[in-house]
Design an enzyme around this catalytic site. Structure first.
Site, PDB file in Angstrom:
ATOM      1  N   ASP A 552       0.828  -1.200   0.000  1.00 33.98           N
ATOM      2  CA  ASP A 552       0.000   0.000   0.000  1.00 33.98           C
ATOM      3  C   ASP A 552       0.868   1.259   0.000  1.00 33.98           C
ATOM      4  O   ASP A 552       2.043   1.228   0.370  1.00 33.98           O
ATOM      5  CB  ASP A 552      -0.903  -0.014   1.232  1.00 33.98           C
ATOM      6  N   GLU A 555       3.373   5.084  -3.647  1.00 33.18           N
ATOM      7  CA  GLU A 555       3.664   6.197  -4.573  1.00 33.18           C
ATOM      8  C   GLU A 555       5.084   6.803  -4.415  1.00 33.18           C
ATOM      9  O   GLU A 555       5.641   7.197  -5.461  1.00 33.18           O
ATOM     10  CB  GLU A 555       2.604   7.295  -4.403  1.00 33.18           C
ATOM     11  N   ASP A 629      -7.919   4.410  -3.606  1.00 32.49           N
ATOM     12  CA  ASP A 629      -9.055   4.671  -2.722  1.00 32.49           C
ATOM     13  C   ASP A 629     -10.127   5.500  -3.434  1.00 32.49           C
ATOM     14  O   ASP A 629     -10.392   6.661  -3.090  1.00 32.49           O
ATOM     15  CB  ASP A 629      -8.573   5.378  -1.451  1.00 32.49           C
TER      16      ASP A 629
END
Length: 954
Positions: A552, A555, A629
């Protein structure tokens, strides 16, 4: 006597000498020296032949090329044969498939096919620009490359973005990584080429300019006509709070810094905000706008609704783009209606002026910081060939384990061991097929993020939990972040070696957990740090028997909602250089850490990684990406279709999304809570169930089938009771997914052996039909199924275009439909419109509760007549890498329409545990004899022992 031949000989020698100074051949191509005048003009252009159809182009304003290496290109690609010759004022490099022309005057590059037809041309004059940039003591260039682009060109790819754009011709996209946004600098053109841009910094495609604040472009007028700004009106529903009106010189409240310019001490949580007035454009032309929003927002321009209501949760804003033609000097009304979602919320509207002539309608690439200008040209006869070339450059896509093709259940989050096991047991009790269950973040003690240790109060026996999941014939994926609280021993281990990003520590940045804890991310650009990251996982989580890794915030997202400069400060400097230069490739490095790590300790156990971000080359690390998300809105569901299709064209075949959306509108939460109390379905429950039913229908035909999100929970029985059409529909498509496992797993094999793409925009299979280039809401799921998601509330019909290169069959009825037309088709609540291509052969396996519950010893073969067809069934050992050494089988099915025969080919290959004998039941569907799809259809039965058979179909 002086020979008359001497002047000719001298001239020839002079020409040869000049040519030698103009270019030098190399082992893999040529370096052309360009006649430059300015300091930042291109001086050298290098052409490297990597394959007959793969060309690497580099350019620099320096006297020599920098010595660096690519993060995305796999090593060891051997050059194909080529020739080099002078052609007028250019140097021509030729392979068996392409000719590359380089101007000796300006370094411009043109690509032609073997017959001399131009495929792609840099803009006249070369189209290159270099602007010096220095960051943290390192010099580089902001680079731009412009290519000519004909009016009928179409571009697809660029990764996964959320503005619901599909064809990027005459559009622009800023390429950076963020939650819900995955940037891959690769496009596929309908002119049968691809271009891979090799830069890791913030980049742009289509328009090299950034969006600017409104007051730097337009004259702004308030609602009374006074120049200088728009009128902002802030009205609160809270008692005693007076309405506030003020002048807004710009609408820019887009990050944690700029939102401080919102009215202080005004409660936004229950507010309605309006920005209104007029804008006056400086020149005629089309102006592009980007809306940034959290909460509910609408935009009216020239008294027309240009952005219908959109919503995003407060902590995770979204952007949406639109374009409007405006006239110079004409004042046009602008009105933004914003209802913030929570005490902290974001809103912004920026724009760019009409594009400059040199860039307009062309293919434009820009990057903030690179050592040189670098790109790869990929030629192919079709999109599949182009994507094959891309994977030749960046790496093969591994075959995912078979269990990954099944259903994934996740939520934010299973808070205890009993919750995750209880959910899985309920699936088995209700006989809803499932292969995978997911443990999301915060299984550790509250203050121990990054420890990889379970909270013993909530997870008293982690090994027993995983063993119990396995005993229930399922796999478990666990969330592993590159994030570490500074108090953990793992943080200290990284930090002692200089492998932690320090800015968040220096600034005492606290996250959202409990009172807020300070931590940071590890530097995945360091080889040593990557090995340590895996070692910590190996020491703590791998022994539990965890099957898959969920990476998760890759980035990396150190802190939500920061401005771009602070984001760079938070995730750098890296071991390779500044985060300005290495801004977009963190997820690639992080995936390498786990892939290489697991294969080093268990070389024959297939890796499965799921990451929120990605970059070119991600597929070589057995990594899938999900769309982050996203919101629980119909427009967000629709946007996932184009997002997934462009991601597929970007060369990375495994993609998934949070079915139902992750971030939930308050009305659905309160509606669910009310429903739990009285058991009655209100309007919000009703819409929530239909939204999820439609999303599951779509998700069953994504490469990976996975539900996840915040409360309300996404287990089918938590969405609706088993008598409800939503529950029935979810169960139907989950069962269908498992019955299609022979078909789906064959496609997984094809991604490796044929560089295949599973989720396919129509343009891949019907390129001769120009109408499909802009169809973003239909797609092919493999060679047979055309999938048409329903993304509007209470829609019971939808328009479907049937490509002209084929005729079609309705999956549910067998009705024959002629291609080349658009029809308004039925879309009942429980069914998604599905159509089968003429000539398709579909293997249907047994009913299963998990992917390897039963051998596929009885397969129903659906053959859709009307055109010749073929399908090759692929099988292997499901969960290891023996396929890399030839341990697999293929069984080819070939339908001859003229003869009415089906040939089942001889089985090729072998592997341990393969079925040597099986039965095929052949079911035919034709124009004259339509037949609905059913699992128990009767047909011709064939006993098969591996030898070729030809059957005359009845």
């Amino acid at each position: 006597m002086i020979s008359k031949k001497l002047p000719l000989i001298f001239a020839g020698m002079l020409l040869a000498a000049c040519s030698a100074t103009q270019y030098q051949t190399t082992d893999d191509g040529v370096v052309v020296n360009v006649k430059s005048s300015g300091k930042t003009d291109v001086k050298k252009v290098r052409i490297q032949v990597l394959r007959d159809e793969l060309i690497h182009v580099s350019a620099t304003p320096e006297n020599e090329f920098p010595k660096d290496s690519s993060l995305i290109i796999v090593p060891g690609i051997k050059s194909s044969p080529f020739t080099v010759k002078n052609v007028s004022d250019s140097v021509m490099v030729s392979t068996s498939r392409v000719k590359v022309m380089v101007s000796k005057q300006n370094g411009g590059v043109n690509f032609k096919d073997k017959n001399g037809k131009v495929i792609l041309a840099e803009q006249q004059g070369g189209g290159k620009s270099f602007t010096p940039i220095e960051v943290e003591g390192t010099n580089g260039y902001s680079v731009r490359q412009i290519f000519e682009s004909p009016a009928d060109e179409a571009f697809h790819g660029l990764g996964q973005h959320q503005s619901d754009e599909f064809n990027y011709k005459d559009k622009s996209e800023e390429l950076f990584q963020y939650n819900t946004k995955v940037s891959v600098p690769f496009i596929v053109s309908n002119k049968n080429y691809g271009l891979l841009w090799d830069s890791y910094s913030l980049s742009r495609f289509g328009d090299s300019r950034p969006y600017k604040q409104l007051n730097t472009i337009f004259k702004l007028y308030d609602k009374k006509g006074n120049q200088g700004g728009l009128t902002g009106t802030y009205t609160s529903k809270d008692k005693g709070v007076q309405t506030l009106e003020r002048k807004e010189e710009s609408i820019f409240f887009e990050d944690i810094k700029s939102i401080k310019n919102l009215p202080q001490n005004f409660p936004l949580k229950n507010a309605n905000v309006t920005y209104e007035g007029e804008i006056e454009a400086p020149v005629d032309g089309t102006y592009k706008f980007i809306l940034y929003y959290a909460g509910y927002v609408k935009v009216y321009l020239n008294n027309e609704l240009v952005v219908a209501e959109r919503w995003r949760t407060a902590w995770n804003p979204n952007s949406y783009k639109f374009a409007i033609p405006l006239q110079a000097g004409k004042r046009v009304p602008l009105r933004i209606e914003w209802r913030p979602d929570g005490g902290t919320s974001y809103c912004g509207l920026r724009a760019v002026t009409p594009q400059e002539v040199d860039e307009k309608s062309n293919q434009v690439w820009w990057s903030e910081m690179s050592k040189k200008l670098d790109y790869y040209f990929v030629y192919g006869e079709n999109a599949d060939e182009v994507i094959k070339g891309y994977r030749t450059l960046t790496g093969k896509s591994q075959i995912m384990p078979k269990w990954a093709m099944g259903y994934w259940q996740s939520r934010e989050r299973y808070k205890t061991q009993d919750e995750i096991l209880g959910s899985l047991k309920e699936f088995r009790k209700r006989k809803i097929p499932i292969d995978n269950i997911v443990l999301d973040w915060n299984y550790w003690e509250e203050d121990a993020w990054g420890s990889h240790e379970f909270d013993a109060k909530r997870f008293p026996n982690p090994k027993g939990m995983v063993d119990s999941i396995h005993a229930l014939n399922a796999k478990m994926m666990i969330s592993v972040w590159p994030k570490f609280y500074k108090t953990t021993e793992h943080f200290k281990e990284f930090d002692s070696k200089g492998w932690m990003y320090q800015q968040a520590i220096k600034d005492n940045v606290r996250d959202w957990v409990g009172p807020g804890y300070v931590g940071s991310f590890y530097d995945a650009y360091s080889g040593g740090a990557r090995k340590l990251f895996w070692k910590q996982i190996y020491d703590n989580l791998y022994p539990l028997g965890v099957d898959a890794w969920w990476m998760d915030a890759s980035e990396p997202n150190v802190l939500d909602c920061t401005d771009m400069e602070y984001r760079k400060a938070l995730c750098g400097p890296t071991a390779l250089g500044s985060s300005t230069e290495f801004f977009n490739t963190y997820a690639l490095m992080n995936a390498e850490a786990i892939y290489d790590g697991q294969r080093s300790v268990a070389p024959n156990k297939r890796v499965f990684l799921l990451t929120r971000s990605g970059f070119a080359g991600l597929q070589r690390y057995s990594t899938a990406t999900w769309s982050g998300d996203i919101a629980t809105r119909w427009e967000d569901m629709k946007a996932q279709i184009s997002a997934g299709l462009n991601f597929a064209v970007s060369g990375i075949p495994y993609w998934t999304m949070d079915i139902g959306g992750f971030c939930v509108e308050d009305r659905y939460v309160s509606g669910q809570l009310a429903f739990d109390k009285d058991g009655k379905e209100n309007s919000d429950n009703k819409e929530w169930r239909e939204l999820n039913a439609r999303w599951f229908q779509f998700g069953a035909f994504a490469p990976l089938y996975r539900a996840h999100g915040q409360f309300p929970f996404r287990e089918p029985w938590n969405i609706a009771p088993e008598t409800h059409p939503a529950y029935k529909s979810i169960l139907y498509y989950t069962n269908l997914r498992y019955r299609l496992m022979p078909y789906i797993y064959t496609m997984a094999g094809m991604t490796y052996f044929n560089d295949y793409t599973i989720m396919r925009p129509l343009l891949m299979d019907f390129a001769s039909d120009s109408k499909v280039e802009n169809i973003s809401d239909q797609f092919m799921f493999g060679p047979a199924f055309m999938v048409c998601p329903v993304y509007s509330y209470e829609a019971r019909k939808r328009n479907v275009y049937f490509p002209s290169d084929s005729n079609w069959f309705d999956f549910y009825t067998g009705r024959y439909i002629t291609g080349g037309q658009q029809l308004n088709v039925d879309a009942p609540y429980e069914r998604i419109p599905l159509f089968i291509r003429e000539g398709a052969i579909i293997p249907v396996g047994p009913e299963m509760q998990y992917s390897n519950e039963k051998p596929a010893d009885k397969i129903v073969l659906y053959v859709y007549k009307g055109k010749d067809g073929s399908f090759t069934l692929y099988e292997d050992e499901d969960d290891n890498y023996n396929y890399e050494t030839g341990k697999y089988t293929n069984i080819a099915f070939t339908y001859n329409n003229a003869k009415g025969t089906l040939t089942i080919g001889a089985r090729k290959g072998e592997f341990n545990g393969m079925l040597k004998n099986r039965k095929f039941t052949i079911v035919t569907v034709s124009k004259d004899k339509p037949k609905a799809f059913t699992y128990d259809a009767e047909g011709q039965t064939v006993d098969y022992n591996g030898t070729e058979q030809t059957i005359t179909l009845k």
